[in-house]
Design an enzyme around this catalytic site. Structure first.
Site, PDB file in Angstrom:
ATOM      1  CE  LYS A 140      -4.333  -2.092  -1.575  1.00 42.63           C
ATOM      2  NZ  LYS A 140      -3.128  -2.345  -0.763  1.00 42.63           N
ATOM      3  CD  GLN A 185      -3.747   5.526   0.259  1.00 39.66           C
ATOM      4  OE1 GLN A 185      -2.663   5.984   0.581  1.00 39.66           O
ATOM      5  NE2 GLN A 185      -3.969   5.041  -0.937  1.00 39.66           N
ATOM      6  CE  LYS A 230      -3.636   9.132  -2.887  1.00 36.34           C
ATOM      7  NZ  LYS A 230      -2.197   8.903  -2.739  1.00 36.34           N
ATOM      8  CE  LYS A 268       1.314   5.791   2.920  1.00 34.99           C
ATOM      9  NZ  LYS A 268       1.101   5.848   1.460  1.00 34.99           N
ATOM     10  N   GLY A 327       3.274  -0.927  -0.591  1.00 34.79           N
ATOM     11  CA  GLY A 327       4.546  -0.236  -0.411  1.00 34.79           C
ATOM     12  C   GLY A 327       4.381   1.277  -0.384  1.00 34.79           C
ATOM     13  CG  ASP A 328       4.568   5.585   0.852  1.00 29.21           C
ATOM     14  OD1 ASP A 328       3.744   5.998   0.031  1.00 29.21           O
ATOM     15  OD2 ASP A 328       5.290   6.362   1.511  1.00 29.21           O
ATOM     16  CB  THR A 336       2.260   5.452  -8.532  1.00 26.46           C
ATOM     17  OG1 THR A 336       1.813   4.377  -7.723  1.00 26.46           O
ATOM     18  CG2 THR A 336       1.936   6.776  -7.861  1.00 26.46           C
ATOM     19  CG  ASN A 366       7.285   2.315  -7.529  1.00 26.38           C
ATOM     20  OD1 ASN A 366       6.144   2.736  -7.441  1.00 26.38           O
ATOM     21  ND2 ASN A 366       7.590   1.250  -8.244  1.00 26.38           N
ATOM     22  CB  SER A 370      -3.014  -1.627  -4.715  1.00 28.45           C
ATOM     23  OG  SER A 370      -1.620  -1.538  -4.535  1.00 28.45           O
TER      24      SER A 370
HETATM   25  P1  NDP Z   1      10.754   5.444  -3.213  1.00 26.87           P
HETATM   26  O1  NDP Z   1      11.328   5.110  -1.890  1.00 26.87           O
HETATM   27  O2  NDP Z   1      10.771   4.416  -4.298  1.00 26.87           O
HETATM   28  O3  NDP Z   1      11.450   6.765  -3.810  1.00 26.87           O
HETATM   29  C1  NDP Z   1      11.444   7.958  -3.113  1.00 26.87           C
HETATM   30  C2  NDP Z   1      12.299   8.954  -3.858  1.00 26.87           C
HETATM   31  O4  NDP Z   1      12.160  10.236  -3.245  1.00 26.87           O
HETATM   32  C3  NDP Z   1      13.787   8.628  -3.800  1.00 26.87           C
HETATM   33  O5  NDP Z   1      14.410   9.144  -4.940  1.00 26.87           O
HETATM   34  C4  NDP Z   1      14.238   9.365  -2.542  1.00 26.87           C
HETATM   35  O6  NDP Z   1      15.609   9.676  -2.511  1.00 26.87           O
HETATM   36  C5  NDP Z   1      13.402  10.622  -2.617  1.00 26.87           C
HETATM   37  N1  NDP Z   1      13.125  11.125  -1.271  1.00 26.87           N
HETATM   38  C6  NDP Z   1      12.504  10.465  -0.263  1.00 26.87           C
HETATM   39  N2  NDP Z   1      12.451  11.231   0.847  1.00 26.87           N
HETATM   40  C7  NDP Z   1      13.036  12.395   0.513  1.00 26.87           C
HETATM   41  C8  NDP Z   1      13.283  13.590   1.212  1.00 26.87           C
HETATM   42  N3  NDP Z   1      12.890  13.741   2.495  1.00 26.87           N
HETATM   43  N4  NDP Z   1      13.904  14.604   0.541  1.00 26.87           N
HETATM   44  C9  NDP Z   1      14.288  14.454  -0.754  1.00 26.87           C
HETATM   45  N5  NDP Z   1      14.080  13.340  -1.461  1.00 26.87           N
HETATM   46  C10 NDP Z   1      13.466  12.336  -0.843  1.00 26.87           C
HETATM   47  O7  NDP Z   1       9.252   5.934  -2.923  1.00 26.87           O
HETATM   48  P2  NDP Z   1       8.019   6.039  -3.925  1.00 26.87           P
HETATM   49  O8  NDP Z   1       8.504   6.436  -5.265  1.00 26.87           O
HETATM   50  O9  NDP Z   1       7.195   4.831  -3.749  1.00 26.87           O
HETATM   51  O10 NDP Z   1       7.189   7.236  -3.262  1.00 26.87           O
HETATM   52  C11 NDP Z   1       7.428   8.605  -3.592  1.00 26.87           C
HETATM   53  C12 NDP Z   1       6.222   9.435  -3.224  1.00 26.87           C
HETATM   54  O11 NDP Z   1       5.069   8.944  -3.943  1.00 26.87           O
HETATM   55  C13 NDP Z   1       5.800   9.404  -1.753  1.00 26.87           C
HETATM   56  O12 NDP Z   1       5.233  10.644  -1.404  1.00 26.87           O
HETATM   57  C14 NDP Z   1       4.715   8.335  -1.722  1.00 26.87           C
HETATM   58  O13 NDP Z   1       3.836   8.494  -0.616  1.00 26.87           O
HETATM   59  C15 NDP Z   1       4.013   8.638  -3.034  1.00 26.87           C
HETATM   60  N6  NDP Z   1       3.216   7.553  -3.571  1.00 26.87           N
HETATM   61  C16 NDP Z   1       3.756   6.325  -3.856  1.00 26.87           C
HETATM   62  C17 NDP Z   1       2.981   5.336  -4.396  1.00 26.87           C
HETATM   63  C18 NDP Z   1       3.563   4.046  -4.836  1.00 26.87           C
HETATM   64  O14 NDP Z   1       2.825   3.285  -5.498  1.00 26.87           O
HETATM   65  N7  NDP Z   1       4.806   3.747  -4.557  1.00 26.87           N
HETATM   66  C19 NDP Z   1       1.524   5.532  -4.597  1.00 26.87           C
HETATM   67  C20 NDP Z   1       1.065   6.892  -4.360  1.00 26.87           C
HETATM   68  C21 NDP Z   1       1.890   7.828  -3.840  1.00 26.87           C
HETATM   69  P3  NDP Z   1      16.610   8.809  -1.561  1.00 26.87           P
HETATM   70  O15 NDP Z   1      16.684   7.461  -2.203  1.00 26.87           O
HETATM   71  O16 NDP Z   1      17.870   9.572  -1.572  1.00 26.87           O
HETATM   72  O17 NDP Z   1      15.956   8.756  -0.191  1.00 26.87           O
END
Ligand code: NDP
Length: 452
Positions: free
Chosen positions: A96, A117, A120, A132, A171-172, A215, A246, A384
């Site tokens: 997962k 993961q 976690k 992943k 998703g991620d 999250t 997200n 999830s």
């Molecule tokens: P999203 O794609 O929804 O959002 C990512 C956000 O971070 C956007 O605002 C994006 O900006 C910014 N971002 C991404 N890459 C960079 C970068 N290299 N430098 C600066 N800003 C950046 O992703 P999520 O919110 O789903 O995921 C965010 C983090 O949380 C990740 O590390 C993910 O692995 C982790 N996570 C997510 C989960 C989930 O349920 N979604 C669960 C557990 C962890 P821009 O749009 O400009 O790229």
């Protein structure tokens, strides 16, 4: 952390071997190093794990599937991107973990995420292994149809490797409801079966209430427990949040609900600083901007008349709490120094490994409560897991039911961290607590299976 010389030597030898076997995979080295620093002292006392080579086995993925994704853009040009699924460890349940679409995706990044993961998912208490996946495909600026064609092409290969009892991706970064829907629709056509083989699905076709929020909500619940355990609360605190995806958006929502003042939000172009606080109304506007209009954070500053800092991260803004929710290594040692100087009380990692090792050490040395990603952002994968349960039972729980279960899971994770991370006359070491608690369950299963 004080470590005796023999243990230090064992850690160095372990890391030298790992680096030799995984050349150039710096993110993976970083994630493993952070874990072995706390696990090797533990296995030195609990030698059954050391004797069975559990750590060596646990840091080698079960398998890595690599494949080409060929797709055609709107102008008729052909592209060939690379995709992976890292199936890391399925000792305690089917694999997962999320799928990430971003040009920075490499095998090393996915191995770091897959390894984290495993621990976690174990911490959640649910029967889930760790994996992943993703692609170096850059979805920025691509039309809906281009995203759809990419997802369809990706699933043409991925469908062979997943299944509700095998591997259930989610998703991620850049993989949200739209992408999961395209992927799921293609799986259904290819396999002619309707099954819970992905999570984060739409509510009309097997998705769970609260998955989208889980999250971010979970990170705030974890922060709440850390603060309450040390005699304070979220209410009345100021918070700096990074990202506006997200995780970040629903972290802000829960903070506002609990009476905190959110001062910042960001994306990859910079951050906004709203000293009056991001209110419920402003957040609704921001959610619409990011989820529906796919706009840039700068537009918030223009709309609400506050500062936008191009190319910068928000860590210079004075706040009580910090929630890095964007991406890996976004909080550097220099940031940690400024945050401590500004009186930061607690940090909860919404993103995966957003704080560098040096920044994390600095927080711990300065008695800042530090909620590591494995624990603080586990709410997403936990819901999830609840989505999988609902799919298997062919029922849908209410919002209240799912949120109640999420709240209990985050409380349990906090208790497990305290159990293994409590220190005399010092705040709980949540990093050590999360690593050890996550490790023990997976390691015990591996021991029970014998040498396989
Ligand atoms: P999203 O794609 O929804 O959002 C990512 C956000 O971070 C956007 O605002 C994006 O900006 C910014 N971002 C991404 N890459 C960079 C970068 N290299 N430098 C600066 N800003 C950046 O992703 P999520 O919110 O789903 O995921 C965010 C983090 O949380 C990740 O590390 C993910 O692995 C982790 N996570 C997510 C989960 C989930 O349920 N979604 C669960 C557990 C962890 P821009 O749009 O400009 O790229």
């Amino acid at each position: 952390m004080e470590t005796n010389p023999a243990i230090k030597k064992e850690i160095s030898a372990f890391m030298a071997g790992l680096k030799k076997r995984n050349k150039g995979e710096t993110e993976f080295h970083q994630a493993v190093h952070e874990v072995v620093e706390t696990i090797i002292p533990f296995t030195a006392e609990h030698t059954k794990y050391r004797d069975a080579y559990i750590l060596e086995r646990m840091t080698e993925p079960d398998r890595i599937i690599t494949f080409r994704v060929t797709w055609e853009d709107d102008a008729g040009a052909i592209h060939a991107d690379r995709a992976w699924r890292v199936q890391f460890n399925n000792s305690i349940g089917p694999y997962k973990g999320g799928l990430r679409f971003h040009p920075t995706v490499t095998q090393s990044v996915l191995k770091f995420l897959g390894f984290e993961q495993v621990l976690k998912n174990s911490l959640t208490g649910l029967p889930m292994g760790g994996a992943k996946g993703g692609s170096n495909f850059n979805p920025k600026g691509r039309s809906d149809r281009e995203i759809m064609r990419f997802c369809q092409s990706m699933m043409i290969e991925l469908h062979r490797h997943i299944g509700e009892d095998v591997d259930v991706p989610a998703g991620d970064i850049n993989v949200g409801a739209r992408e999961i829907s395209y992927l799921f629709g293609t799986y259904k056509r290819l396999e002619n079966r309707f099954a819970g083989i992905l999570t984060g699905k739409g509510l009309a076709f097997g998705g769970s209430l609260v998955r989208k929020e889980a999250t971010g909500y979970g990170a705030v619940y974890f922060m709440k427990h850390m603060l309450e355990h040390s005699g304070t609360e979220v209410k009345g605190k100021t918070a700096a949040v990074s990202g506006s995806g997200n995780v970040a958006l629903y972290c802000m929502e829960k903070l506002i609900q609990l009476g905190a003042k959110v001062l910042t939000a960001s994306d990859s172009s910079g951050f906004i600083h709203d000293p009056d606080g991001i209110t419920r109304e402003k957040l609704d506007w921001l959610i619409d901007l990011k989820e529906n209009r796919r706009g840039r954070i700068q537009e918030y500053a223009e709309k609400f008349g506050c500062d936008f800092h191009q190319g910068k991260t928000p860590w210079g803004v004075k706040a009580d709490l910090a929630f890095p929710c964007a991406t890996q290594n976004e909080v550097l040692i220099e940031d940690a120094q400024v945050m401590v100087k500004n009186g930061i009380k607690a940090v909860a990692e919404g993103a995966n490994m957003p704080c560098t090792a040096e920044a994390t050490d600095y927080f711990l040395e300065h008695d800042v409560l530090f909620g590591p990603a494995k624990a603080a952002n586990a709410g997403g994968v936990a819901v999830s897991g609840l989505e999988q349960s609902q799919n298997q039972l062919r029922i849908s729980w209410s919002r209240e039911e799912v949120d109640k279960r999420l709240t209990t899971i985050m409380e349990d994770i906090h208790s497990k961290c305290v159990r293994y991370g409590a220190r005399k006359d010092k705040p709980v070491d949540y990093r050590a607590g999360a690593n050890i608690a996550g490790f023990v369950k997976v390691a015990d299963a591996m021991l029970a299976y014998g040498v396989v």
